[in-house]
Write an enzyme that holds these catalytic residues in place. Structure first.
Site, PDB file in Angstrom:
ATOM      1  N   HIS A   1      86.601  22.036 -15.556  1.00  0.00           N
ATOM      2  CA  HIS A   1      86.637  23.362 -14.906  1.00  0.00           C
ATOM      3  C   HIS A   1      86.772  23.210 -13.388  1.00  0.00           C
ATOM      4  O   HIS A   1      87.575  23.885 -12.744  1.00  0.00           O
ATOM      5  CB  HIS A   1      85.335  24.125 -15.200  1.00  0.00           C
ATOM      6  CG  HIS A   1      85.166  24.533 -16.634  1.00  0.00           C
ATOM      7  ND1 HIS A   1      86.153  25.125 -17.368  1.00  0.00           N
ATOM      8  CD2 HIS A   1      84.066  24.459 -17.454  1.00  0.00           C
ATOM      9  CE1 HIS A   1      85.705  25.392 -18.581  1.00  0.00           C
ATOM     10  NE2 HIS A   1      84.434  24.989 -18.662  1.00  0.00           N
TER      11      HIS A   1
ATOM     12  N   HIS B   1      82.934  17.977 -19.087  1.00  0.00           N
ATOM     13  CA  HIS B   1      83.330  19.349 -19.413  1.00  0.00           C
ATOM     14  C   HIS B   1      83.397  20.196 -18.143  1.00  0.00           C
ATOM     15  O   HIS B   1      84.405  20.864 -17.867  1.00  0.00           O
ATOM     16  CB  HIS B   1      82.333  19.946 -20.406  1.00  0.00           C
ATOM     17  CG  HIS B   1      82.631  21.356 -20.803  1.00  0.00           C
ATOM     18  ND1 HIS B   1      83.351  21.676 -21.923  1.00  0.00           N
ATOM     19  CD2 HIS B   1      82.307  22.549 -20.213  1.00  0.00           C
ATOM     20  CE1 HIS B   1      83.464  22.991 -22.012  1.00  0.00           C
ATOM     21  NE2 HIS B   1      82.836  23.548 -20.983  1.00  0.00           N
ATOM     22  N   GLU B   2      82.313  20.142 -17.384  1.00  0.00           N
ATOM     23  CA  GLU B   2      82.270  20.934 -16.151  1.00  0.00           C
ATOM     24  C   GLU B   2      83.241  20.384 -15.099  1.00  0.00           C
ATOM     25  O   GLU B   2      83.788  21.145 -14.289  1.00  0.00           O
ATOM     26  CB  GLU B   2      80.847  20.968 -15.591  1.00  0.00           C
ATOM     27  CG  GLU B   2      79.803  21.556 -16.530  1.00  0.00           C
ATOM     28  CD  GLU B   2      80.157  22.948 -17.027  1.00  0.00           C
ATOM     29  OE1 GLU B   2      80.879  23.679 -16.311  1.00  0.00           O
ATOM     30  OE2 GLU B   2      79.712  23.308 -18.136  1.00  0.00           O
TER      31      GLU B   2
END
Length: 584
Positions: free
Chosen positions: A24, A20-21
């Protein structure tokens, strides 16, 4: 191995946070945003390293993470800061995290599909009722094990998961729709009953029960699927005649649909009698009572004392009996309760008790002092089923005409008598087990459910999961579901631990499902989540002006406290569920 699966669960959750990170991070770097920190976890730092101006950090608490971009939390005019980039670039950077989770979930579902799916037990996809609490309003209104459950309050219910979901909703009444089935007679009739749920506490979880105790499952004796001994050394089933591949089909006068129903049948105080009436042999269930609870005449006492003497039972011992006076030859003389309605009639001759032949009244008296299990098994291969139509195949190996014929021979033929693939076992005395002051009865064997191969199309599986999340959020917003039933990080790790303990593909399924949940929940338009940042960037793109920073701060701060409070709340309830200590 249990602790290893917990470790797999923790690593799985950390992996989902990482990708998820990473989403980003990669998009931020692509648009030349200045990333200051890439952190997996919160709290004290376990490991950290700075590379190319980015602090890579691994923290103690693995339940989350963050990517810090310069200017995202404070005003900055430096090149590469968050608000120096165009709104669509910021939007894509924020969107990348949830999208990566959704993509991973879909790829996981594809992996499972192309690997042939995985196996579940039939109870997870059944609509047949496994057990109805005899003390419940639902039972009083005629619903029985084996009936088909169509819906509760208009919501289709298939398998344990749907039933549990209905049990945690705060509905004042439940309208239960289904079909009553008489399998031996081959008849069906629809039913619709309205029930007022009762609150119960089950392992720290408050449930609204309507008396349904699960769905139907096969009870198969298959030593190859059992880890460890399939039969206890002192099991009464040792000499019963049960064989590998036998399915426990019928016990003490009823078709068996679940372990809970089996336990209820073993515990009930009834005798299964074979009688001769007007030159016809009948099988009937008759309640057992203590003689001390019946007012007897002097003549009746004398007759029973004679039977007691012949059966060699001491006079000080209270007797289990049936509510009928029988004579020396086991012939019914009269009804103790003097009621017009009577299962047995005068001149009925008792030929067997619980499938064990009798000759005299003393034999009947002796056999009534113990519990027995009269059982019929169905032998078959019981290979895994396909998910669709599992209920239609629940009795595919059973011919009910053969079953009816075999039942009619109980107390006449000897144990081991067969009709087709059905076999009458030798009657056994169940093991009595006491737990927390309650008595339970066991057969001392391990019985397994039939397996079902589950292999949904990845698009269908993805759509189904999104639909379930949408339904869950709908019930939450309407106040029909308490947040205490949601799972926090500990509950998520527990779910993944269970998946890895089953099989690798089960672990991938749970990992994919949780990844999808993580992606969808992060898209919710709440200020502290990715969805909140997406809304702010869309607003700027549409109206050509940015939301004032002070306004954003006023919105963000309370939501930060709400999110922290919510995390503590669900974590607390996760812990209480584990220990089963919480009484709501």
């Amino acid at each position: 191995m249990h602790y290893l699966n917990i470790l797999y669960g923790l690593l799985g959750l950390s992996f989902l946070v990482f990708i998820h990170e990473l989403g980003h991070f990669l998009v931020a770097r692509y648009f030349k945003m200045r990333v200051e920190t890439f952190s997996i976890g919160f709290g004290p730092t376990l490991w950290a390293k700075t590379h190319n101006g980015v602090l890579y950090r691994l923290a103690l608490i693995p339940f989350g993470g963050y990517v810090k971009v310069q200017g995202m939390d404070e005003e900055s005019q430096e090149e590469g800061s968050y608000y120096k980039k165009r709104p669509y670039q910021r939007l894509l950077m924020v969107l990348a995290g949830p999208v990566i989770n959704l993509i991973f979930a879909f790829l996981g579902f594809c992996f499972i599909y192309f690997c042939g799916g995985f196996y579940r037990t039939s109870v997870d996809s059944s609509k047949l009722i496994g057990m109805v609490d005899p003390a419940s309003e639902l039972y009083q209104k005629g619903v029985r094990p084996g009936d088909v459950l169509e819906s509760i309050n208009g919501n289709p219910v298939i398998g344990t998961k749907d039933l549990f979901f209905q049990a945690i909703l705060n509905a004042p009444t439940s309208v239960v729709n289904g079909i009553s089935v008489n399998y031996l007679a081959g008849t069906k009739s629809p039913f619709s009953v309205e029930i007022e749920p009762k609150k119960v506490n089950f392992r720290g979880v408050e449930l609204n029960t309507i008396g349904l105790n699960g769905f139907a499952s096969y009870l198969i004796y298959d030593s190859k699927r059992i880890k460890g001994p399939a039969m206890l050394a002192d099991s009464p089933m040792k000499d019963s005649g049960i064989m590998d591949g036998d399915r426990l089909l019928w016990v003490n006068g009823e078709l068996v649909f679940s372990r809970e129903q089996l336990q209820n049948l073993l515990a009930e105080k009834k005798a299964f009698l074979t009688i001769l009436r007007d030159h016809k042999i009948l099988q009937l269930k008759v309640p057992k009572i203590l003689l001390s609870n019946i007012s007897l005449t002097s003549e009746e006492k004398e007759e029973i004392n004679d039977l007691r003497f012949e059966a060699k039972i001491s006079s000080g011992e209270d007797l289990e009996f049936i509510p009928y006076l029988i004579d020396h030859d086991g012939i019914v003389v009269s009804n103790f309760q003097k009621t017009q309605e009577s299962t047995l009639k005068p001149h009925d001759r008792i030929l067997a008790v619980d499938g064990i032949k009798t000759v005299f009244g003393a034999d009947v008296l002796q056999l009534l002092q113990k519990k027995h299990a009269v059982m019929i098994t169905a032998h078959g291969s019981y290979s895994p089923l396909e998910q669709k139509g599992t209920d239609n195949q629940f009795f595919s190996e059973v011919k009910f005409k053969d079953l009816d014929r075999l039942i009619s021979q109980i107390g006449v033929q000897s144990p081991g008598f067969e009709v087709g693939n059905l076999r009458l076992l030798k009657s056994v005395v169940p093991m009595e087990v006491e737990h927390q002051g309650n008595k339970f009865y066991r057969l001392g064997i391990s019985l397994v459910d039939r397996q079902v191969r589950v292999n949904p199309n990845p698009f269908v599986q993805f759509k189904s999961c999104v639909g379930e999340i949408s339904k869950l959020l709908g019930h939450l917003t309407h106040g029909e579901l308490s947040p205490k039933h949601l799972s926090g990080p500990i509950g998520i790790v527990g779910a993944m631990q269970k998946g890895w303990s089953e099989s690798f593909k089960d672990g991938v399924f749970w990992l994919s499902t949780i990844s999808l949940n993580l992606g969808v929940m992060n898209l919710l338009p709440l200020p502290v989540l990715d969805g909140g940042h997406i809304v702010f960037n869309l607003y700027e793109m549409l109206f050509r002006r940015r939301v004032d920073r002070k306004v954003m701060e006023r919105i963000f701060v309370p939501f930060v406290f709400l999110l922290i409070g919510f995390a503590i709340f669900v974590t607390f309830h996760d812990i209480m569920k584990i220990f089963g200590m919480l009484k709501f």
